[in-house]
Design a protein around this motif. Sequence first.
Motif, PDB file in Angstrom:
ATOM      1  N   ARG A 263     119.158  52.686 113.332  1.00  0.00           N
ATOM      2  CA  ARG A 263     119.421  54.075 113.720  1.00  0.00           C
ATOM      3  C   ARG A 263     119.237  55.023 112.542  1.00  0.00           C
ATOM      4  NH1 ARG A 263     125.339  54.160 115.804  1.00  0.00           N
ATOM      5  NH2 ARG A 263     125.525  52.795 113.973  1.00  0.00           N
ATOM      6  N   PHE A 264     119.399  54.533 111.318  1.00  0.00           N
ATOM      7  CA  PHE A 264     119.201  55.382 110.140  1.00  0.00           C
ATOM      8  C   PHE A 264     117.713  55.684 110.000  1.00  0.00           C
ATOM      9  CE2 PHE A 264     123.406  53.777 109.126  1.00  0.00           C
ATOM     10  CZ  PHE A 264     124.014  54.887 108.553  1.00  0.00           C
ATOM     11  N   ALA A 265     117.404  56.953 109.754  1.00  0.00           N
ATOM     12  CA  ALA A 265     116.014  57.398 109.730  1.00  0.00           C
ATOM     13  C   ALA A 265     115.385  57.341 108.348  1.00  0.00           C
ATOM     14  CB  ALA A 265     115.924  58.836 110.267  1.00  0.00           C
ATOM     15  N   VAL A 266     116.210  57.360 107.300  1.00  0.00           N
ATOM     16  CA  VAL A 266     115.668  57.486 105.948  1.00  0.00           C
ATOM     17  C   VAL A 266     116.686  56.938 104.956  1.00  0.00           C
ATOM     18  CG1 VAL A 266     116.533  59.867 105.786  1.00  0.00           C
ATOM     19  CG2 VAL A 266     114.708  59.136 104.253  1.00  0.00           C
ATOM     20  N   VAL A 267     116.189  56.396 103.843  1.00  0.00           N
ATOM     21  CA  VAL A 267     117.073  55.873 102.801  1.00  0.00           C
ATOM     22  C   VAL A 267     116.535  56.267 101.433  1.00  0.00           C
ATOM     23  CG1 VAL A 267     115.883  53.628 102.642  1.00  0.00           C
ATOM     24  CG2 VAL A 267     118.285  53.811 101.950  1.00  0.00           C
ATOM     25  N   LEU A 268     117.453  56.581 100.530  1.00  0.00           N
ATOM     26  CA  LEU A 268     117.152  56.775  99.111  1.00  0.00           C
ATOM     27  C   LEU A 268     117.916  55.702  98.350  1.00  0.00           C
ATOM     28  CD1 LEU A 268     115.983  58.266  96.674  1.00  0.00           C
ATOM     29  CD2 LEU A 268     117.861  59.912  96.848  1.00  0.00           C
ATOM     30  N   VAL A 269     117.173  54.748  97.779  1.00  0.00           N
ATOM     31  CA  VAL A 269     117.766  53.588  97.110  1.00  0.00           C
ATOM     32  C   VAL A 269     117.694  53.825  95.609  1.00  0.00           C
ATOM     33  CG1 VAL A 269     117.677  51.086  96.829  1.00  0.00           C
ATOM     34  CG2 VAL A 269     116.971  52.124  99.005  1.00  0.00           C
ATOM     35  N   GLY A 270     118.827  54.089  94.978  1.00  0.00           N
ATOM     36  CA  GLY A 270     118.851  54.440  93.569  1.00  0.00           C
ATOM     37  C   GLY A 270     119.236  53.285  92.669  1.00  0.00           C
TER      38      GLY A 270
END
Length: 670
Positions: A263-270
């Motif tokens: 369901r999550f549309a986008v991720v920023l993996v830091g």
Amino acid sequence: MMDQLGIKALRPGPNGNEKAPNHANYDESTGNPFPDLPDALTLKSGQRVTSAAQWHQRRQEIVEAFERDVLGRVPPHAPKVTWAVTSTTDSKAGVFPVVKKELVGHADNSSCPSINVDIAMTLVTPANAHGPVPVMMMFGSAAFLKRMADMMASRPELKAMMGSDPPSTEQLIAGGWGYAWIDPGSIQPDNGAGLTRGIIGLANKGQPRKPEDWGALRAWAWGASRGLDYLETDKTVDAQRVGIEGVSRYGKAALVTMAFDTRFAVVLVGSSGEGGAKPHRRNFGEAVENLTGSGEYHWMAGNFLKYGAAEASFGSRNAGDLPVDSNELIALCAPRLTFISYGIPEKGDAKWLDQQGSYMATVAASPVFRLLGAKDLGVTDDYRTAKMPPVNTGLLDGYLAWRQHDGGHTDAPNWKYFIPWADKFLNYHAAPWELPADQPVFRTDPNSLVAHSQLLAKAKQGVIDVYFEGDSITRRWGAIDYPDLLANWKQNFFGWNAADFGWGADQTQNILWRLENGELDAVNPKVVILLAGTNNVGNASARGDADARADDITRGVQAIARAIQTKAPAATIIVMGIFPRNDNMALMPVIDKINGNLSKFADGRKVRYLNINDKLADGGMMNAKDKLHPTVKAYQVWADALKPVLTELLGPPVAVDHAPPPTGDPGAER
């Protein structure tokens, strides 16, 4: 757990201290003892995956392997979470009005009343929104943010590590997004002792874990999914455009969240490292044995300990025996928007995290994105030999993105790239903010924020006696990307230590923000020349009649002058009348009113007013293309008007000049 698994001894993990006898390996020649990562597009049967339908089958195989051996399983009887809004207040994110909701998600503990789990989440949305907005959920809490703020206040090197950009929260709100902080500690404690508490302990009724039970990473991801359950019910949130973000251990958790909840549309993996984007099979920096050690084992499933076993009933296992690796965790995010972010070791994003290995894993995940019809990194290299792009060179043209910034252990410098990247692929267009001309506001485009960092550096160089401030009309005069104008600048101002701090398209709000955020700090110029306001005049969204607009813009220019007086109290300020707008003569009545106001604001001593508009009426004064920017001829008219004043205040120019070198448009330089 070791008894349950029949493990007698675990291998110690490498030491992050390069001077320690058992220090981590940082030799690329020995960094790939298991060079072949598991193929995300080959079924267990050996059949090649060539269609989206087959990928669905392969995805289930990968998920099963991660749940069984790496991250653990969410129990089928995981407690239900009921959300309650505990408060709703009008607030601000920087200067932007927002609506802030405090929420608590209570996990049903009727089966074990002694363990209480209340998930803390804060939702903040822009007050100017005309409808639902995208939201970035971020792992963190108010207490965490306060600790970070206190640390940066007491340790300037940490603040430098974060870069000069505005906080991510303000960038999101400025860009028309909302954000939600979700507190991972309120979901599951970040230590081994906490495994009988938190949501893991509640699901197990306070009993120890079994080998396939979930670890903290999976629990934090589960908590984020429960947060999304609430966001799907909130009418201010566009539930189809919700993202997840985290840094370091929470970067791992963000990647896990995205991989398991579609369901999550986008991720920023830091800066996620081992257990995140870094391959387990790489022998570089942190290793599997660190994750199976006493400090981090609680992040993983109990079964993961097997892969750090030196002596056990089943023999010994290592990273090469794992059925899955990080490339497949990234692949589980496909075809949704996935941005892998790292910094540089020189600024504190340690080699321990294995930036190169994480890039290799990202390249290895690319074929899954392509198979599902999503543009990938655009890299055709074999992941085994793929080399990271240069620092600050982003691969941002596809749904899978990579960027290594020049900051430290943070994703802060990448937000200015992440937001427009996500906007583009999510097809999101925010409602514009309409703020008073005397309200400091940063520009949201990456080029302007990079330019700000360059101007901050420029302010710390050389000797600056004459400080030019303004928008593109000022900037072009002393910029390397306009060599003919720069030559005129040098011809007129060499020997007076003059430096140009203008920036194109800035309105008064933006100039004010730059000044209040370091560009004049400790510069101590003797003269400041200010030309500002024309972009406010020409702002199509500006409201009100001519008098109201003129008064608003006047207040903006006056606010800039006051900021200059505060930062450089010894300086004489020369406030220029706004130049004619030959591109749109209908704007001249407003300009004339503003200039009349500015003439009254000047005291003739420390604040002087200079209007050269009568001399700019002749032909050839304005650029033929836009009829707005001056030609060399017009700049010379401006210089001729300034030089008597500069001579009065500074004396004649001398034979040497100590001003910092001129800068230009970072975009043009690239």
